[in-house]
Write a protein that holds these residues in place. Structure first.
Motif, PDB file in Angstrom:
ATOM      1  N   GLU A  30       3.671  11.157  -0.518  1.00 38.64           N
ATOM      2  CA  GLU A  30       2.840   9.967  -0.667  1.00 38.64           C
ATOM      3  C   GLU A  30       3.360   8.824   0.202  1.00 38.64           C
ATOM      4  N   THR A  31       2.445   7.990   0.686  1.00 40.27           N
ATOM      5  CA  THR A  31       2.808   6.721   1.291  1.00 40.27           C
ATOM      6  C   THR A  31       2.538   5.641   0.253  1.00 40.27           C
ATOM      7  N   PHE A  32       3.619   5.037  -0.248  1.00 40.46           N
ATOM      8  CA  PHE A  32       3.552   4.130  -1.388  1.00 40.46           C
ATOM      9  C   PHE A  32       3.843   2.720  -0.917  1.00 40.46           C
ATOM     10  N   GLY A  33       2.916   1.811  -1.143  1.00 41.83           N
ATOM     11  CA  GLY A  33       3.062   0.437  -0.695  1.00 41.83           C
ATOM     12  C   GLY A  33       3.664  -0.458  -1.765  1.00 41.83           C
ATOM     13  N   VAL A  34       4.539  -1.352  -1.334  1.00 44.45           N
ATOM     14  CA  VAL A  34       5.130  -2.373  -2.211  1.00 44.45           C
ATOM     15  C   VAL A  34       4.814  -3.726  -1.592  1.00 44.45           C
ATOM     16  N   THR A 181       7.605  11.550   2.585  1.00 47.80           N
ATOM     17  CA  THR A 181       7.366  10.522   1.582  1.00 47.80           C
ATOM     18  C   THR A 181       7.821   9.179   2.145  1.00 47.80           C
ATOM     19  N   THR A 182       6.965   8.163   2.017  1.00 46.04           N
ATOM     20  CA  THR A 182       7.260   6.864   2.617  1.00 46.04           C
ATOM     21  C   THR A 182       7.044   5.743   1.606  1.00 46.04           C
ATOM     22  N   VAL A 183       8.032   4.855   1.520  1.00 41.63           N
ATOM     23  CA  VAL A 183       7.879   3.608   0.770  1.00 41.63           C
ATOM     24  C   VAL A 183       7.777   2.494   1.796  1.00 41.63           C
ATOM     25  N   LEU A 184       6.631   1.836   1.833  1.00 36.52           N
ATOM     26  CA  LEU A 184       6.356   0.802   2.823  1.00 36.52           C
ATOM     27  C   LEU A 184       6.285  -0.556   2.139  1.00 36.52           C
ATOM     28  N   VAL A 185       7.257  -1.405   2.427  1.00 37.82           N
ATOM     29  CA  VAL A 185       7.270  -2.769   1.903  1.00 37.82           C
ATOM     30  C   VAL A 185       6.623  -3.670   2.945  1.00 37.82           C
ATOM     31  N   SER A 186       5.630  -4.447   2.532  1.00 38.66           N
ATOM     32  CA  SER A 186       4.902  -5.225   3.527  1.00 38.66           C
ATOM     33  C   SER A 186       4.350  -6.518   2.928  1.00 38.66           C
ATOM     34  N   GLU A 193      -3.458  -1.671   2.975  1.00 39.44           N
ATOM     35  CA  GLU A 193      -4.770  -1.083   2.709  1.00 39.44           C
ATOM     36  C   GLU A 193      -5.054   0.082   3.644  1.00 39.44           C
ATOM     37  N   ALA A 194      -4.651  -0.053   4.904  1.00 41.93           N
ATOM     38  CA  ALA A 194      -4.939   0.978   5.893  1.00 41.93           C
ATOM     39  C   ALA A 194      -4.030   2.198   5.776  1.00 41.93           C
ATOM     40  N   LEU A 195      -2.784   1.991   5.356  1.00 44.68           N
ATOM     41  CA  LEU A 195      -1.791   3.051   5.481  1.00 44.68           C
ATOM     42  C   LEU A 195      -1.359   3.692   4.164  1.00 44.68           C
ATOM     43  N   CYS A 196      -1.532   2.998   3.039  1.00 46.39           N
ATOM     44  CA  CYS A 196      -0.922   3.460   1.789  1.00 46.39           C
ATOM     45  C   CYS A 196      -1.892   4.220   0.892  1.00 46.39           C
ATOM     46  N   ASP A 197      -1.370   5.253   0.254  1.00 48.53           N
ATOM     47  CA  ASP A 197      -2.154   5.989  -0.741  1.00 48.53           C
ATOM     48  C   ASP A 197      -2.302   5.162  -2.012  1.00 48.53           C
ATOM     49  N   ARG A 198      -1.199   4.552  -2.439  1.00 46.31           N
ATOM     50  CA  ARG A 198      -1.222   3.651  -3.591  1.00 46.31           C
ATOM     51  C   ARG A 198      -0.376   2.430  -3.271  1.00 46.31           C
ATOM     52  N   VAL A 199      -0.640   1.353  -4.004  1.00 42.10           N
ATOM     53  CA  VAL A 199       0.049   0.077  -3.760  1.00 42.10           C
ATOM     54  C   VAL A 199       0.484  -0.514  -5.098  1.00 42.10           C
ATOM     55  N   ALA A 200       1.748  -0.974  -5.141  1.00 43.00           N
ATOM     56  CA  ALA A 200       2.249  -1.715  -6.296  1.00 43.00           C
ATOM     57  C   ALA A 200       2.303  -3.192  -5.927  1.00 43.00           C
ATOM     58  N   VAL A 201       1.626  -4.022  -6.698  1.00 46.44           N
ATOM     59  CA  VAL A 201       1.613  -5.465  -6.469  1.00 46.44           C
ATOM     60  C   VAL A 201       2.695  -6.094  -7.342  1.00 46.44           C
ATOM     61  N   PHE A 202       3.725  -6.638  -6.697  1.00 42.08           N
ATOM     62  CA  PHE A 202       4.829  -7.269  -7.416  1.00 42.08           C
ATOM     63  C   PHE A 202       4.587  -8.767  -7.553  1.00 42.08           C
ATOM     64  N   ALA A 209       0.036  -4.926 -10.807  1.00 43.59           N
ATOM     65  CA  ALA A 209      -1.007  -3.900 -10.766  1.00 43.59           C
ATOM     66  C   ALA A 209      -0.534  -2.780  -9.860  1.00 43.59           C
ATOM     67  N   LEU A 210      -1.048  -1.578 -10.112  1.00 42.99           N
ATOM     68  CA  LEU A 210      -0.685  -0.417  -9.303  1.00 42.99           C
ATOM     69  C   LEU A 210      -1.885   0.514  -9.229  1.00 42.99           C
ATOM     70  N   GLY A 211      -2.227   0.923  -8.017  1.00 47.77           N
ATOM     71  CA  GLY A 211      -3.342   1.843  -7.837  1.00 47.77           C
ATOM     72  C   GLY A 211      -3.633   2.041  -6.367  1.00 47.77           C
ATOM     73  N   THR A 212      -4.666   2.789  -6.071  1.00 47.07           N
ATOM     74  CA  THR A 212      -5.090   2.928  -4.689  1.00 47.07           C
ATOM     75  C   THR A 212      -5.652   1.585  -4.221  1.00 47.07           C
ATOM     76  N   PRO A 213      -5.668   1.337  -2.924  1.00 47.56           N
ATOM     77  CA  PRO A 213      -6.290   0.091  -2.467  1.00 47.56           C
ATOM     78  C   PRO A 213      -7.709  -0.082  -2.988  1.00 47.56           C
ATOM     79  N   ARG A 214      -8.486   0.993  -2.983  1.00 46.49           N
ATOM     80  CA  ARG A 214      -9.862   0.917  -3.461  1.00 46.49           C
ATOM     81  C   ARG A 214      -9.902   0.563  -4.950  1.00 46.49           C
ATOM     82  N   GLU A 215      -9.015   1.150  -5.750  1.00 42.78           N
ATOM     83  CA  GLU A 215      -8.983   0.850  -7.179  1.00 42.78           C
ATOM     84  C   GLU A 215      -8.652  -0.619  -7.427  1.00 42.78           C
TER      85      GLU A 215
END
Length: 236
Positions: A30-34, A181-186, A193-202, A209-215
């Motif tokens: 997974e590519t996971f966004g933080v 597997t990638t953890v992308l902090v941005s 939105e373009a690169l991550c499967d799911r995103v955690a909003v800190f 919140a945590l989910g896909t960009p679309r969710e």
């Protein structure tokens, strides 16, 4: 399979609660966004993932390993590009890759990595003479030369011009296609939105919140992840 499992993570600095009860999992491949503003708890969480910080409480497992207790073992299986990473100005690109490859028991051929990431033409340039985009490309190559199962990238495109940023996005897409597997902090919501499967909003040391960009976009009834982010942070 689960690559990362974090449960009820807490970390304080004096009276400041940098991370306050964070829990999440990341699936293998997974590519996971933080994402989050400065001070939201992103960097401290990532530092706990790679063993640079020891949690006050809670559990962290990365590839089944406790980073705080088995950092050296974990270091052989992961790669990391941190925001403040710097190299000596006179260290040449090829020298840096050869050096980093020597840190691992089973690295990739550093010469192949040099060519794969488009660094061949600048192999004899010193780090201090590289452009921002070239430095980021090198940092990504250094994070990958050890054949990591998981890579952590912290603010990879900060300070890049639009062309260099798009080139880096293409490299990250290649990384995703390879199954790493990638953890992308941005800070950049369009990037997440373009690169991550799911995103955690800190926000304020917690995951708001945590989910896909679309969710997340649908949850907030907005039109982009950036708009969703501001809606979520405003509510917290």
């Amino acid at each position: 399979m689960t690559a990362i499992e974090v449960t009820d993570l807490h970390k304080r600095y004096g009276e400041t609660r940098a991370v306050n009860g964070v829990s999440f999992t990341v699936a293998s491949g997974e590519t996971f966004g933080v994402v989050g503003h400065n001070g939201a708890g992103k960097t401290t969480t990532v530092e706990c993932l790679i063993g640079l910080r020891r949690p006050d409480s809670g559990t962290v497992r990365v590839l089944g390993i406790d980073p705080a207790r088995q950092r050296r073992i974990l270091a052989q299986r992961i790669g990391a590009q941190l925001q403040e990473s710097e190299l000596p100005d006179r260290l040449k690109v090829a020298e840096a890759l050869k050096l980093y490859a020597s840190f691992y028991r089973a690295p990739q051929d550093w010469r192949s990595v040099l060519e794969r990431w488009g660094l061949g033409p600048i192999r004899n340039k010193g780090f201090g003479d590289l452009s921002g985009g070239q430095k980021q490309r090198l940092q990504l190559a250094l994070a990958l030369v050890g054949s990591p199962e998981l890579v952590v990238l912290d603010e990879l495109t900060v300070g890049l011009d639009p062309i260099a940023r798009q080139e880096t996005w293409a490299l990250l897409s290649d990384l995703k296609a390879s199954g790493t597997t990638t953890v992308l902090v941005s800070h950049y919501m369009d990037e997440a939105e373009a690169l991550c499967d799911r995103v955690a909003v800190f926000s304020a040391g917690r995951i708001r919140a945590l989910g896909t960009p679309r969710e997340l976009i649908e949850q907030t009834a907005t039109g982009s992840l950036e708009q969703a982010y501001f809606a979520l942070v405003k509510e917290s």
